[in-house]
Design an enzyme around this catalytic site. Structure first.
Site, mmCIF file in Angstrom:
data_model
loop_
_atom_site.group_PDB
_atom_site.id
_atom_site.type_symbol
_atom_site.label_atom_id
_atom_site.label_comp_id
_atom_site.label_asym_id
_atom_site.label_seq_id
_atom_site.Cartn_x
_atom_site.Cartn_y
_atom_site.Cartn_z
ATOM 1 N N LYS A 87 3.689 -0.681 136.245
ATOM 2 C CA LYS A 87 2.681 0.176 135.624
ATOM 3 C C LYS A 87 1.293 0.034 136.250
ATOM 4 C CE LYS A 87 4.747 1.239 131.176
ATOM 5 N NZ LYS A 87 5.879 0.299 130.993
ATOM 6 N N GLU A 109 -2.045 4.917 125.008
ATOM 7 C CA GLU A 109 -1.084 4.299 124.096
ATOM 8 C C GLU A 109 -0.279 3.269 124.880
ATOM 9 O OE1 GLU A 109 -0.503 7.289 125.506
ATOM 10 O OE2 GLU A 109 1.208 6.606 126.681
ATOM 11 N N SER A 376 11.786 -3.260 137.415
ATOM 12 C CA SER A 376 10.465 -2.696 137.095
ATOM 13 C C SER A 376 9.469 -3.723 136.570
ATOM 14 C CB SER A 376 10.625 -1.559 136.094
ATOM 15 O OG SER A 376 11.340 -1.979 134.947
#
Ligand SMILES: *Cc1c(COP(=O)(O)O)cnc(C)c1O
Length: 392
Positions: A87, A109, A376
Site C-alpha cells: 500500500k 478509510e 502483498s
C-alpha cells in the site's frame, strides 16, 4: 483503459453527489497533469527506491515448493517494503498528488489499518495532515496499526455504525471529505471508488509487475506460468498483473476470501458470487441483496472484507483474461502457518489467501511449471490474532 469517462467496459465511472463532481474532476485533471510529468515521475521513483526500498525481491520458495511436490513457487516480496505492504506504493503517489494540488489534509478509510499506516507514513514524509476513518472492530483487531498511525501524527476516527468494519469506514470517510472537498484529498486505499481512483491507484501499483517481470526473467529465463494474488479491492493483484496482461502464456488467478465457506453468508467473494451493480460511486461486481444494497461481508483478513471490487477486475473477469478463485479462513490460516514454517516468512492474512491458492494449485502442476505469488504484506499485525485462533 479506462476510457475518458473512467469505464473499463461496463464497469467503473464516477457516480458521485453533485457537491463532489467538481472535486473529483479536479483530482482527475491534476492527476493527468502530473502522471507523465518527468519531475513527478522522478520524485516518485526516487522515493520508491530510497524510501520504500524498491525493487522488492523475487524469492524462490524452494522448501515450500518441494513440500507441495509440484510447480516451483516464487514470491514477490512486497512484505519487505517500508511499512510492510504494497500500500505504500499508492500512498506516496496520493500524498504527492495532494501536495501538488495544494491540499492541507488527506482523508481516508482503512480496513486492516495497512492503508491508514501507509497514508499516515506518506503524509508525514510529504508534510501534510492525515485523518483516517476505521471501523471499531478493526481498531480492536489491529491495535498496533492504530498506535502506529497515532505516533505518525495522524487523527484516527473510530467508526461505530453498521458493521463497524471497512464498508462503514468508507461511508464515514466519504462524508468527512464531502464536508470540505476544497482543502482535502480523499485518498482511496485500493483500485475502487469513482474514477480516477481505480486508474490512479493501479498506475501507482503497477511497479510491482514491472519489476517482477524483469526479475523473474532474469532468474529463470522465462515468464511464470501462473500469477496469483489475493483480491480485496484488487490493488496488489492489478499491480502485479498489469505487466503480464498481454502475455498469453501467463495464466492469471485472483484469490478472493471465501470466509467461513461460499455456502454461508460469511464470505467476501465478490467476483465469485456477486452480480454487476454499484457501490461507493462506481459500477462493479457487488455482493448485494435483492434491492441492490451491499451485503455484510466477512473475511478473517480485515483488508479483504469489502462487498465490491475494482472495476478493471470486473471487466477482466467478464472477458475471461483473469480467473477468480477463493480460499476459506481455514485455508488461509493453514497457509499462514505453512509459509511461516517452510520459509521463515510470516505473511499477512490477506496475502496468505494467495499462498492458499498456490498450495491448492501447485501439486496439480509439474516441476517445470511455476507460480509467482504476490506476497502483498507481512503478518506482524496478525500474529496475536492467529495465536488466539489456533491456541498456539
Ligand atoms: C489491504 C491489503 C490487501 C487488500 O487490498 P487489495 O487492494 O486487494 O490489494 C492485501 N494485502 C495486504 C497486505 C493489504 O494490506
Amino acid at each position: 483503459m479506462p476510457d475518458d469517462h473512467g469505464y473499463f467496459g461496463d464497469y467503473g465511472g464516477a457516480m458521485v453527489p453533485p457537491a463532489l463532481e467538481k472535486a473529483i474532476a479536479d483530482v482527475d485533471r491534476a492527476y493527468r497533469e502530473i502522471r507523465n510529468d518527468p519531475d513527478f515521475r522522478k520524485e516518485l521513483l526516487d522515493l520508491y527506491k530510497h524510501y520504500v526500498g524498491r525493487p522488492s525481491p523475487v524469492f524462490y520458495a524452494k522448501r515450500l515448493s518441494d513440500h507441495l511436490g509440484g510447480a516451483k513457487i516464487y514470491l514477490k516480496r512486497e512484505d519487505l517494503n517500508h511499512t510492510g505492504a504494497h500500500k505504500i506504493n499508492h500512498a506516496i503517489g496520493e500524498a504527492l498528488l495532494a501536495k501538488y494540488m495544494g491540499k492541507a489534509k488527506v482523508v481516508a478509510e482503512t480496513g486492516a489499518g495497512q492503508h491508514g499506516v501507509a497514508m499516515a507514513t506518506a503524509c508525514a514524509l510529504v508534510g501534510i495532515d492525515c485523518e483516517i476513518h476505521m471501523g471499531q472492530i478493526d481498531i480492536e483487531k489491529e491495535a498496533p496499526n492504530v498506535t502506529r498511525m497515532k505516533i505518525l501524527g495522524c487523527k484516527v476516527v473510530a467508526v461505530t455504525r453498521g458493521t463497524k468494519t471497512l464498508k462503514d469506514a468508507v461511508d464515514s470517510a466519504f462524508e468527512a471529505y464531502l464536508s470540505d472537498p476544497d482543502s482535502q484529498l480523499y485518498a482511496i486505499g485500493s483500485v475502487v471508488g469513482p474514477h480516477p481512483f481505480p486508474m490512479m491507484v493501479r498506475d501507482f501499483q503497477q511497479i510491482i509487475g514491472e519489476e517482477a517481470r524483469d526479475q523473474f526473467q532474469e532468474m529463470t529465463g522465462r515468464l511464470p506460468d501462473y500469477l496469483m494474488a489475493c483480491v480485496g479491492g484488487g490493488s496488489n493483484a492489478i499491480g502485479l498483473f498489469t505487466a503480464f496482461l498481454q502475455d498469453e502464456s501467463v495464466n492469471i488467478i485472483g484469490i478472493e476470501p471465501a470466509g467461513k465457506g461460499l455456502d454461508t453468508p460469511d464470505h467476501a467473494a465478490t467476483l465469485t458470487l456477486g452480480k454487476p451493480g454499484a457501490v461507493h460511486g462506481f459500477k462493479c461486481y457487488v455482493l448485494q441483496d435483492d434491492a441492490g444494497e451491499p451485503l455484510p461481508v466477512h473475511s478473517i483478513a480485515s483488508g479483504l472484507d469489502y462487498p465490491g471490487v475494482g472495476p478493471q477486475h470486473s471487466y477482466l473477469k467478464d472477458i475471461g483474461r483473469i480467473e477468480y478463485q477463493s480460499a476459506t479462513d481455514q485455508e488461509c490460516l493453514d497457509a499462514f502457518m505453512t509459509l511461516s514454517r517452510k520459509e521463515g516468512i510470516i505473511p499477512a492474512l490477506e496475502s496468505a489467501h494467495a499462498v492458499a491458492g498456490a498450495i491448492k494449485l501447485a501439486p496439480q502442476l509439474s516441476k517445470n511449471q511455476s507460480i509467482l505469488i504476490n506476497l502483498s504484506g507481512r503478518g506482524d499485525k496478525d500474529i496475536d490474532f492467529v495465536v488466539r485462533q489456533l491456541n498456539l
